[in-house]
Design an enzyme around this catalytic site. Structure first.
Site, mmCIF file in Angstrom:
data_model
loop_
_atom_site.group_PDB
_atom_site.id
_atom_site.type_symbol
_atom_site.label_atom_id
_atom_site.label_comp_id
_atom_site.label_asym_id
_atom_site.label_seq_id
_atom_site.Cartn_x
_atom_site.Cartn_y
_atom_site.Cartn_z
ATOM 1 N N ASP A 61 22.479 -41.027 -8.440
ATOM 2 C CA ASP A 61 22.475 -41.553 -9.807
ATOM 3 C C ASP A 61 21.291 -42.494 -10.041
ATOM 4 O O ASP A 61 20.815 -43.144 -9.107
ATOM 5 C CB ASP A 61 23.807 -42.277 -10.072
ATOM 6 N N TRP B 19 15.532 -45.001 -14.097
ATOM 7 C CA TRP B 19 14.278 -45.170 -13.343
ATOM 8 C C TRP B 19 13.091 -44.774 -14.220
ATOM 9 O O TRP B 19 12.077 -45.460 -14.262
ATOM 10 C CB TRP B 19 14.349 -44.295 -12.095
ATOM 11 N N ARG C 77 13.259 -39.005 -19.505
ATOM 12 C CA ARG C 77 14.265 -38.941 -18.438
ATOM 13 C C ARG C 77 13.958 -37.853 -17.412
ATOM 14 O O ARG C 77 14.218 -38.005 -16.220
ATOM 15 C CB ARG C 77 15.655 -38.707 -19.038
ATOM 16 N N SER D 61 27.439 -32.641 -12.845
ATOM 17 C CA SER D 61 28.904 -32.674 -12.980
ATOM 18 C C SER D 61 29.365 -31.815 -14.155
ATOM 19 O O SER D 61 28.560 -31.451 -15.023
ATOM 20 C CB SER D 61 29.375 -34.117 -13.197
ATOM 21 N N ASN E 233 28.371 -33.482 -17.181
ATOM 22 C CA ASN E 233 26.948 -33.515 -17.531
ATOM 23 C C ASN E 233 26.555 -32.434 -18.542
ATOM 24 O O ASN E 233 25.491 -32.508 -19.163
ATOM 25 C CB ASN E 233 26.055 -33.400 -16.288
HETATM 26 C C1 IPE Z 1 27.362 -38.620 -11.763
HETATM 27 O O1 IPE Z 1 26.386 -39.298 -12.472
HETATM 28 C C2 IPE Z 1 26.995 -37.172 -11.647
HETATM 29 C C3 IPE Z 1 25.830 -36.896 -10.846
HETATM 30 C C4 IPE Z 1 25.161 -37.727 -10.097
HETATM 31 C C5 IPE Z 1 25.420 -35.515 -10.852
HETATM 32 P P1 IPE Z 1 26.583 -39.603 -14.031
HETATM 33 O O2 IPE Z 1 25.410 -40.431 -14.434
HETATM 34 O O3 IPE Z 1 26.792 -38.352 -14.779
HETATM 35 O O4 IPE Z 1 27.929 -40.455 -14.044
HETATM 36 P P2 IPE Z 1 28.536 -41.420 -15.137
HETATM 37 O O5 IPE Z 1 28.566 -40.657 -16.420
HETATM 38 O O6 IPE Z 1 27.643 -42.603 -15.221
HETATM 39 O O7 IPE Z 1 29.882 -41.775 -14.617
HETATM 40 C C1 IPE Z 2 21.593 -38.703 -12.049
HETATM 41 O O1 IPE Z 2 20.800 -39.541 -12.802
HETATM 42 C C2 IPE Z 2 21.254 -37.254 -12.231
HETATM 43 C C3 IPE Z 2 22.266 -36.497 -12.982
HETATM 44 C C4 IPE Z 2 23.401 -36.959 -13.408
HETATM 45 C C5 IPE Z 2 21.950 -35.127 -13.274
HETATM 46 P P1 IPE Z 2 21.155 -39.878 -14.312
HETATM 47 O O2 IPE Z 2 20.492 -38.864 -15.173
HETATM 48 O O3 IPE Z 2 22.614 -40.023 -14.504
HETATM 49 O O4 IPE Z 2 20.424 -41.268 -14.470
HETATM 50 P P2 IPE Z 2 20.963 -42.556 -15.236
HETATM 51 O O5 IPE Z 2 22.301 -42.880 -14.679
HETATM 52 O O6 IPE Z 2 21.022 -42.189 -16.678
HETATM 53 O O7 IPE Z 2 19.951 -43.593 -14.920
HETATM 54 MG MG MG Z 3 23.888 -41.619 -14.391
#
Ligand code: IPE
Ligand code: IPE
Ligand code: MG
Length: 247
Positions: free
Chosen positions: A20, A25, A33, A65, A68
């Site tokens: 995550d 970042w 993103r 997920s 997602n």
């Molecule tokens: C969890 O990250 C899923 C993955 C790392 C693929 P998310 O960024 O989707 O989780 P939440 O929504 O903050 O719980």
């Molecule tokens: C994890 O990073 C990757 C996936 C969930 C696919 P995020 O995309 O959730 O990054 P943040 O949490 O928004 O920083």
């Molecule tokens: Mg995230």
């Protein structure tokens, strides 16, 4: 120069990682993103290589997920395209390093081209015995458990299974992780302290390691730090410390 690493003992047999922090970042660097997701792929490469080197036998990475799918269409598209490129680029490397690829999740929801290459890499590496790399894709733990229970109930109705025979092992055998040990160590990068529907059944006794480090900055040194932390813990599984000392 020869790299001298202080010995890490024990090394977890199975590590699961919630990768995550990619988006934050990138946002911090005023970039889209997807720039963070691209850098995240380099972390995947580095962590897979380091895990293999130190002798981890199962590595499960939460890449996408079921929740997602709710993200903006362009981000989902970008993630799927990164996944496809990663799989295409890594096949040779996986074969050389004896890495067997597996998938936890709803494969049928993935775009056809991604699914095709995923299944090809899985088939081509099926004989590899060095390490198992499980990618959790369109994965949700509750959906996984419900599907497992449904399958057991179907077998009961068909007279193939006696409901009284259902036990913990049998449910484990009806999950994507069938045949693989439960994770010993669960890592979540990016600072959040939640499970986000990841391996709820399988992590019931895992050691949990949360770090503020965002996934694109999580590479071999950060993995080794997590492993050293893990090696310093006492896993009691309900017993007392004194009992373990005399075993
Ligand atoms: C969890 O990250 C899923 C993955 C790392 C693929 P998310 O960024 O989707 O989780 P939440 O929504 O903050 O719980
Ligand atoms: C994890 O990073 C990757 C996936 C969930 C696919 P995020 O995309 O959730 O990054 P943040 O949490 O928004 O920083
Ligand atoms: Mg995230």
């Amino acid at each position: 120069m020869l790299e001298v690493q202080p010995e890490i003992d024990p090394v977890p047999v199975h590590i699961a990682i919630i990768m995550d922090g990619n988006g934050r970042w990138a946002e911090k660097r005023k970039r889209p993103r997807l720039f963070g997701h691209k850098a995240g792929v380099d972390s995947v490469r580095a962590v897979v290589e380091a895990a293999r080197e130190v002798g981890v036998q199962h590595l499960t990475l939460y890449a996408f997920s079921t929740e997602n799918w709710r993200r903006p269409g362009l981000e989902v598209k970008g993630l799927m395209s990164l996944l496809k490129n990663y799989l295409q680029a890594e096949l040779d490397n996986m074969m050389t390093n004896e890495i067997r690829l597996g998938c936890f999740g709803q494969r049928d929801r993935l775009p056809a081209d991604v699914r095709r290459i995923l299944e090809q890499v899985m088939a081509d590496t099926a004989h590899c015995r060095g390490m198992r790399l499980n990618l959790a894709l369109s994965y949700g733990s509750r959906a996984e458990i419900v599907a497992g229970v449904q399958e057991m109930m179907r077998k009961c109705s068909a007279g193939e299974l006696d409901a009284r025979a259902v036990d913990e092992q049998m449910l484990s055998d009806h999950l994507y992780s069938t045949g693989q040990p439960d994770p010993d160590l669960l890592i979540r990068t990016g600072g959040e302290k939640r499970l986000s529907n990841f391996l709820l059944w399988q992590v019931s006794y895992a050691e949990i390691y949360f770090t503020e480090t965002k996934w694109p900055d999580f590479r071999k040194p950060q993995l080794l730090e997590a492993l050293r932390d893990y090696a310093g813990r006492q896993r009691r599984f309900g017993k007392t410390g004194a009992q373990l000392d005399t075993e």
